[in-house]
Design a protein around this motif. Structure first.
Motif, PDB file in Angstrom:
ATOM      1  N   ILE A  21       0.858  -1.191   0.000  1.00 54.21           N
ATOM      2  CA  ILE A  21       0.000   0.000   0.000  1.00 54.21           C
ATOM      3  C   ILE A  21       0.890   1.235   0.000  1.00 54.21           C
ATOM      4  O   ILE A  21       1.727   1.406   0.897  1.00 54.21           O
ATOM      5  N   ALA A  22       0.733   2.084  -1.015  1.00 57.16           N
ATOM      6  CA  ALA A  22       1.465   3.344  -1.054  1.00 57.16           C
ATOM      7  C   ALA A  22       0.829   4.310  -0.062  1.00 57.16           C
ATOM      8  O   ALA A  22      -0.399   4.429   0.019  1.00 57.16           O
ATOM      9  N   ALA A  23       1.658   5.008   0.708  1.00 59.10           N
ATOM     10  CA  ALA A  23       1.160   5.884   1.762  1.00 59.10           C
ATOM     11  C   ALA A  23       1.842   7.238   1.724  1.00 59.10           C
ATOM     12  O   ALA A  23       3.046   7.347   1.474  1.00 59.10           O
ATOM     13  N   ARG A  24       1.047   8.269   1.975  1.00 63.42           N
ATOM     14  CA  ARG A  24       1.591   9.625   2.098  1.00 63.42           C
ATOM     15  C   ARG A  24       2.399   9.761   3.386  1.00 63.42           C
ATOM     16  O   ARG A  24       3.420  10.434   3.447  1.00 63.42           O
ATOM     17  N   ALA A  25       1.900   9.140   4.444  1.00 67.96           N
ATOM     18  CA  ALA A  25       2.561   9.144   5.752  1.00 67.96           C
ATOM     19  C   ALA A  25       2.135   7.887   6.489  1.00 67.96           C
ATOM     20  O   ALA A  25       1.117   7.275   6.154  1.00 67.96           O
ATOM     21  N   VAL A  26       2.918   7.510   7.482  1.00 69.05           N
ATOM     22  CA  VAL A  26       2.603   6.338   8.303  1.00 69.05           C
ATOM     23  C   VAL A  26       2.660   6.748   9.766  1.00 69.05           C
ATOM     24  O   VAL A  26       3.672   7.271  10.242  1.00 69.05           O
ATOM     25  N   ILE A  27       1.554   6.525  10.471  1.00 66.58           N
ATOM     26  CA  ILE A  27       1.476   6.770  11.917  1.00 66.58           C
ATOM     27  C   ILE A  27       1.419   5.413  12.595  1.00 66.58           C
ATOM     28  O   ILE A  27       0.420   4.702  12.500  1.00 66.58           O
ATOM     29  N   ASP A  28       2.484   5.045  13.262  1.00 64.80           N
ATOM     30  CA  ASP A  28       2.578   3.742  13.914  1.00 64.80           C
ATOM     31  C   ASP A  28       2.035   3.851  15.334  1.00 64.80           C
ATOM     32  O   ASP A  28       2.694   4.375  16.232  1.00 64.80           O
ATOM     33  N   ALA A  29       0.821   3.341  15.526  1.00 67.65           N
ATOM     34  CA  ALA A  29       0.176   3.318  16.842  1.00 67.65           C
ATOM     35  C   ALA A  29      -0.058   1.879  17.264  1.00 67.65           C
ATOM     36  O   ALA A  29      -1.073   1.550  17.880  1.00 67.65           O
ATOM     37  N   SER A  30       0.892   1.010  16.931  1.00 67.82           N
ATOM     38  CA  SER A  30       0.713  -0.428  17.166  1.00 67.82           C
ATOM     39  C   SER A  30       0.952  -0.849  18.602  1.00 67.82           C
ATOM     40  O   SER A  30       0.697  -2.004  18.969  1.00 67.82           O
TER      41      SER A  30
END
Length: 420
Positions: free
Chosen positions: A141-150
């Motif tokens: 999946i191409a993403a503008r930004a990634v917020i890792d809240a895992s």
């Protein structure tokens, strides 16, 4: 590149709040959750009651999204259980977000499209790629930004006192979760139990296991040399339920229902002839005859699937370098941190953020309010609103215990040291 979504990893409290803020700002968002439901990790400690009241557990942007669906806010002054938090807030919030949330989607890697972490060219212009495994197979999946809240729930610290599993630990039956006596009473009733840890999870376990009706013998193993401020701020704590927990644990100790062993850093776990366990410390002391061992020594972030993006992490805490000095438990023992937001969470990799409990690395005492403020600021930055990103909109409650060395082996989490 702007057509690509902002990918949020994790449909827990912080991840869903991030999604709500993105929706509020008109951003394209996709939440990827490895579990089969919202708050999958919270559901694993659904028997535990949170320290925070409902008004401290509901994100403002999320509330606006929910209110539009006819959702009724829970009674403000009460402290919910983990199950309540999921059923009355997280699950409805995920439903309100609709197909922006995908369950059963495990993120196994994040990279810059066509570039490993060594390549400079294109890092400002190429999108991020999120590698996902699901029942339907592999996906990019191409993403503008990634917020890792895992979060950190699936990466508990070992019992071993040097940060690695003690000799024999992996082969022994050891629990790394706060016992649920409603479901596991027979397992613990009348048994000799060691509880290792000095954080809120450990205190929660002590209070539950030390109830006279259970008939258990409790040995509390502390790595620190003395009990010190382990019981917390008591009546001075601005989160009354948190202060009350420490007072209950202290009462159990004072009543003689808990034996304390200080300075015990486990080096080995041995199985006795009758199947019981003996723990040996690095200085040669032994605690034996144990039917059960409950290791509640904290959590750590899983950074393995972020190996191809450029992170700036503190070498001690594994938290963002800008945040680490504010939360270092070797220095701070307060439940509060200095206000922080996007600037402290920023990494050299454009558009990559670690938020929520994962942002704290190995530091303890994370509150839901902190995560909500983090994502408000991060989302504002992603949306180009630099003024809002730099603004501080949070005041955290005090523990009543400030100054001096912190509880460096305490677990992190919104409730009783647990993570969501």
């Amino acid at each position: 590149m702007s057509d690509h979504p902002v990918v949020v990893v994790g449909a827990g409290p912080t991840g869903l709040a991030a999604a709500a803020h993105l929706v509020q700002r008109g951003e394209h968002v996709l939440v990827l959750e490895a579990g089969d439901r919202a708050g999958a990790s919270v559901s694993q400690w659904n028997h535990v009651r949170l320290f925070s009241r409902w008004d401290e557990l509901i994100d403002p942007a999320a509330e606006k999204l929910l209110t539009a669906t006819g959702w009724v806010r829970p009674q403000t002054g009460t402290c919910p259980t983990g199950a309540d938090w999921v059923d009355l807030y997280l699950a409805p919030l995920a439903e309100a977000l609709g197909d922006r949330v995908r369950f059963g989607a495990r993120v196994v890697g994040v990279a810059r499209r066509g570039r490993d972490r060594v390549v400079d060219a294109g890092r400002q212009t190429e999108p991020l790629t999120v590698h996902v495994h699901s029942e339907s197979g592999e996906e990019r999946i191409a993403a503008r930004a990634v917020i890792d809240a895992s979060g950190t729930w699936n990466s508990p610290n070992p019992l071993g006192g040097d940060g690695l599993p003690a000799k024999g630990e992996k082969a022994a039956r050891i629990s790394y979760r706060t016992p649920d006596l409603a479901a596991q009473r027979d397992r613990y009733a009348g048994k000799r139990i060691a509880v290792a840890g000095s954080g809120h999870s450990a205190l929660t376990a002590l209070v539950a296991l030390a109830e006279p009706e259970l008939g258990a013998t409790i040995v509390w193993l502390l790595r620190r040399g003395s009990v010190g401020t382990t019981f917390g701020g008591g009546e001075a704590d601005q989160l009354p339920a948190r202060g009350a927990l420490g007072l209950k644990a202290q009462k159990a100790v004072d009543a003689g229902r808990v034996e304390i062993v200080t300075g015990f850093r486990t080096a080995a776990v041995e199985r006795e002839d009758d199947g019981r366990l003996t723990l040996e410390s690095f200085d040669g002391r032994k605690v034996g005859g144990l039917d059960e061992v409950v290791a509640l020594t904290g959590f750590r972030p899983d950074l393995s699937w972020l190996s191809e993006v450029r992170l700036d992490l503190d070498p001690v805490l594994q938290a963002p370098t800008g945040l680490a000095p504010l939360i270092d438990p070797n220095v701070h023992s307060c439940g509060t941190v200095y206000p922080h937001g996007e600037s402290e969470l920023r990494h050299p990799e454009p558009g990559v953020y670690l938020v929520g409990m994962k942002s704290y690395g190995r530091a303890p005492t994370f509150l839901a309010l902190t995560g909500y403020e983090q994502v408000r600021s991060v989302v504002a930055r992603i949306a180009g609103d630099h003024e809002a990103a730099g603004r501080v909109e949070l005041v955290l409650p005090e523990t009543g215990v400030c100054g001096g060395a912190g509880v460096f082996d305490a677990p992190a989490g919104e409730c009783s040291g647990l993570v969501g």
